[in-house]
Design an enzyme around this catalytic site. Structure first.
Site, PDB file in Angstrom:
ATOM      1  N   HIS A 102       3.117  65.894  20.692  1.00  0.00           N
ATOM      2  CA  HIS A 102       3.080  64.429  20.778  1.00  0.00           C
ATOM      3  C   HIS A 102       4.401  63.824  20.340  1.00  0.00           C
ATOM      4  CE1 HIS A 102       2.428  65.215  16.558  1.00  0.00           C
ATOM      5  NE2 HIS A 102       2.681  63.947  16.290  1.00  0.00           N
ATOM      6  N   ASP A 104       5.274  60.458  18.045  1.00  0.00           N
ATOM      7  CA  ASP A 104       4.446  59.685  17.121  1.00  0.00           C
ATOM      8  C   ASP A 104       4.062  58.308  17.665  1.00  0.00           C
ATOM      9  OD1 ASP A 104       4.277  61.605  15.108  1.00  0.00           O
ATOM     10  OD2 ASP A 104       6.277  61.069  14.381  1.00  0.00           O
ATOM     11  N   HIS A 252       6.798  66.801  19.117  1.00  0.00           N
ATOM     12  CA  HIS A 252       6.653  67.842  18.104  1.00  0.00           C
ATOM     13  C   HIS A 252       5.208  68.295  17.981  1.00  0.00           C
ATOM     14  CE1 HIS A 252       6.117  63.996  16.082  1.00  0.00           C
ATOM     15  NE2 HIS A 252       5.411  64.612  15.145  1.00  0.00           N
ATOM     16  N   ARG A 267       5.215  61.080   5.100  1.00  0.00           N
ATOM     17  CA  ARG A 267       6.078  60.703   6.235  1.00  0.00           C
ATOM     18  C   ARG A 267       6.320  59.211   6.220  1.00  0.00           C
ATOM     19  NH1 ARG A 267       3.592  61.146  12.096  1.00  0.00           N
ATOM     20  NH2 ARG A 267       3.783  58.889  12.148  1.00  0.00           N
TER      21      ARG A 267
HETATM   22  C1  SIN Z   1       3.403  64.778  12.278  1.00  0.00           C
HETATM   23  O1  SIN Z   1       3.032  64.778  13.435  1.00  0.00           O
HETATM   24  O2  SIN Z   1       4.023  63.842  11.782  1.00  0.00           O
HETATM   25  C2  SIN Z   1       3.128  65.990  11.397  1.00  0.00           C
HETATM   26  C3  SIN Z   1       4.211  66.996  11.517  1.00  0.00           C
HETATM   27  C4  SIN Z   1       4.024  68.134  10.565  1.00  0.00           C
HETATM   28  O3  SIN Z   1       3.133  68.098   9.706  1.00  0.00           O
HETATM   29  O4  SIN Z   1       4.787  69.084  10.652  1.00  0.00           O
END
Ligand code: SIN
Length: 276
Positions: A102, A104, A252, A267
């Site tokens: 995805h 974000d 990612h 985050r």
């Molecule tokens: C996310 O999608 O922000 C999580 C990424 C992660 O936990 O590595």
């Protein structure tokens, strides 16, 4: 070729990903240092840092150097920090955030420019994050396919991913309307001018210009195409590593191969602009 005076930048693959050193993200960034981190992010699309101790306030300050911070539409932040998204998995988890490819919160009209993840607890091994360059994936397509995709948009749905997802955090989302947005499939990066593919497995529902079966087939082709290994870099976390990715350029995937161990951190997400 960019030269850096205040930081060191070691590319991890020629296409995507670089390790940055010589910087303490907990300290306010000078203008030159900010510019160099920004340049490295634009060039490498996702950048990594080791051994960064940061409080939530310092993490937010670092994020704010790059723009206003977003508040997540589904998950509440820790007390007093609504702009912080908790990333946590343990032996009780039924899913992990980001456990599918995805970009974000692409369901927003103005999806985030970037995300900055700091992990303070990591499993013994595993829990890597994989990143794929959506620009490199676009470049690899044939000219007729690029022309076809340039005529299309896609619907990105928060409902698809978020409904019921944050129940374990005490969120009752009955009656809540999650964001939905229609974006071009081929977007142009507002800084680099590079074109990239902007559809993903997490949020993208359908291509409204096509018949249902055509839409499903094209989306499957695109998401399979973008997530091929030659467009990827894979990051191995250490305690207090930071990853900063450009959501306009990469997708990612958080690998959940460490159950029942704990992986935990925070985050912050920097606001972006409407994809064009
Ligand atoms: C996310 O999608 O922000 C999580 C990424 C992660 O936990 O590595």
């Amino acid at each position: 070729m960019t030269t850096y005076e205040t930081i060191s930048v070691e590319p991890i693959t020629p296409r995507i990903g670089a390790m940055i050193s010589g910087i303490d993200l907990a300290q306010p960034l000078g203008n030159q240092q900010f510019q160099e981190v920004h340049d490295a992010l634009m060039r490498h699309e996702v950048i990594f840092f080791r051994d960064q101790e940061m409080t939530l306030d310092q993490h937010k300050e670092f994020g704010r150097r790059f723009g206003e911070l977003d508040i997540h539409p589904g998950s509440p932040g820790p007390e007093g920090h609504p702009e912080v998204l908790v990333i946590h998995a343990d032996e009780k988890s039924k899913f992990v955030a980001g456990g599918l490819w995805h970009s974000d919160v692409s369901c927003l009209e103005e999806p985030p420019m970037g995300s900055i993840l700091h992990l303070h607890t990591i499993p013994t091994c595993g829990g890597d994050t994989l990143f794929a360059s959506a620009g490199a994936a676009y470049d690899a397509l044939s000219e007729p396919m690029k022309g076809f995709l340039a005529t299309l948009t896609a619907i990105h749905s928060g409902e698809k991913l978020y409904r019921g997802r944050y129940k374990h955090q005490g969120v009752d989302d009955a009656g809540k309307v999650y964001p939905e947005a229609r974006h071009p499939i081929v977007r142009t990066h507002p800084v680099s001018g590079r074109k990239s593919l902007f559809v993903n497995q997490g949020f993208t529902l359908r291509i409204p210009e096509l018949e249902k079966s055509e839409s499903a087939a094209v989306l499957k082709f695109l998401t399979d195409h973008i997530t091929q290994p030659q467009f990827q870099v894979r990051f191995k976390w250490e305690k207090n590593s930071v990853a900063f990715w450009d959501n306009r350029a990469v997708q990612h995937y958080a690998m959940w191969d460490y159950f029942p161990e704990v992986r935990s951190g925070f985050r912050v997400t920097v606001k972006g602009t409407r994809p064009v």
